[in-house]
Write a protein that holds these residues in place. Sequence first.
Motif, mmCIF file in Angstrom:
data_model
loop_
_atom_site.group_PDB
_atom_site.id
_atom_site.type_symbol
_atom_site.label_atom_id
_atom_site.label_comp_id
_atom_site.label_asym_id
_atom_site.label_seq_id
_atom_site.Cartn_x
_atom_site.Cartn_y
_atom_site.Cartn_z
ATOM 1 N N PRO A 1 -17.627 -39.318 -11.763
ATOM 2 C CA PRO A 1 -18.440 -40.524 -11.622
ATOM 3 C C PRO A 1 -17.662 -41.836 -11.674
ATOM 4 C CG PRO A 1 -19.503 -38.957 -13.083
ATOM 5 C CD PRO A 1 -18.126 -38.421 -12.816
ATOM 6 N N PRO B 1 -15.552 -43.554 -4.270
ATOM 7 C CA PRO B 1 -15.342 -42.687 -3.110
ATOM 8 C C PRO B 1 -14.292 -43.276 -2.167
ATOM 9 C CG PRO B 1 -17.672 -42.893 -3.574
ATOM 10 C CD PRO B 1 -16.977 -43.887 -4.459
ATOM 11 N N ILE C 1 -14.151 -37.157 -1.064
ATOM 12 C CA ILE C 1 -15.578 -37.411 -1.259
ATOM 13 C C ILE C 1 -16.137 -36.462 -2.315
ATOM 14 C CG2 ILE C 1 -17.844 -37.210 -0.176
ATOM 15 C CD1 ILE C 1 -16.475 -39.781 0.527
ATOM 16 N N GLN C 2 -15.740 -35.192 -2.266
ATOM 17 C CA GLN C 2 -16.216 -34.238 -3.262
ATOM 18 C C GLN C 2 -15.659 -34.574 -4.640
ATOM 19 O OE1 GLN C 2 -18.583 -31.788 -2.731
ATOM 20 N NE2 GLN C 2 -18.536 -31.856 -4.983
ATOM 21 N N ARG D 1 -17.717 -37.257 -6.086
ATOM 22 C CA ARG D 1 -19.027 -36.751 -6.526
ATOM 23 C C ARG D 1 -18.926 -36.063 -7.879
ATOM 24 N NH1 ARG D 1 -20.523 -34.327 -0.552
ATOM 25 N NH2 ARG D 1 -21.324 -36.284 0.353
ATOM 26 N N ASP D 2 -17.779 -35.406 -8.097
ATOM 27 C CA ASP D 2 -17.575 -34.695 -9.355
ATOM 28 C C ASP D 2 -17.029 -35.588 -10.459
ATOM 29 O OD1 ASP D 2 -18.377 -32.372 -8.060
ATOM 30 O OD2 ASP D 2 -16.323 -31.732 -7.593
#
Length: 299
Positions: free
Chosen positions: A107, A111, A100-101, A104-105
Amino acid sequence: MSQQPGSPDEIDAVRALWSQLGLPGMIDVHTHFMPKRVMDKVWDYFDSAGPLLGRYWPISYRTDEQDRVRTLERFGVRAFTSLVYAHKPDMAAWLNQWAIQFARDTPSCLPTATFYPEPGAAEYVDAAIDAGTQVFKAHLQVGRYDPNDPLLQPVWARIEHEQVPVVIHCGSGPVAGEFTGPGPVRQLLDRYPRLPLIIAHMGMPEYAEFFELCARFPEVRLDTTMAFTAFTEEIMPFPRALGSRLLEMGDRIMFGSDFPNIPYGYLAAIRALADLPGVDDSWLRQVLYTNAAQLFSIS
């Protein structure tokens, strides 16, 4: 002209293929990004798996994480996955947190999350979905688990209800497992007929059986990962008798590569599709972009 993996010539050739189809790029539903120590272990497995797999399996894109992201972006891949998977208890939840992180980092990464038959699986799958997970990965061969394990029933029920696609390695290639093959998946779909499964690797080598499941269940799809390439055709050839079905089911098939863990260049995977008998531009546009764009609501 050199078209070595990741070379400028390979990048130009890949971009030319999708550009000539009038596409804005490609979507790759089957790529792997994992915590470094996990990826290193995966690469160690392929490095030492010659006797098990029966052949040499080099990793064509063995570079650092950010370079691999940039390589996909240079190819024109507009969206891809970070298919993490657990092979033992107490692994899936922290893999999900990492993935998930990472999304987020990054684009362009969808996910991604995974699960394993263990107490608490329902809770961390709920948490992953609530955090925005768009695709799950299930690996029945490496995980060595039955998808019909009672511990996974609430997981499948939530995934079916939310319609979050699951890329599932359930075919018996390259090495058969106790729970691989169409039988366990057929049993699962009989219980959850609207599960949005993406059968990895076209279900190889049980191509025909997984085609039948795809035809029977409207939310089942196939990904092309490693299929049709010279590397795979030597050991698990796609049956010529299924050629017409392959063309007819173009709206249920999506491009996947297995990047970075492929023993050939990315270009070879795309050319293998373009060179299939009877394939036209419309079929290629669906497989390389449109089908996944619709499934994942990518504009």
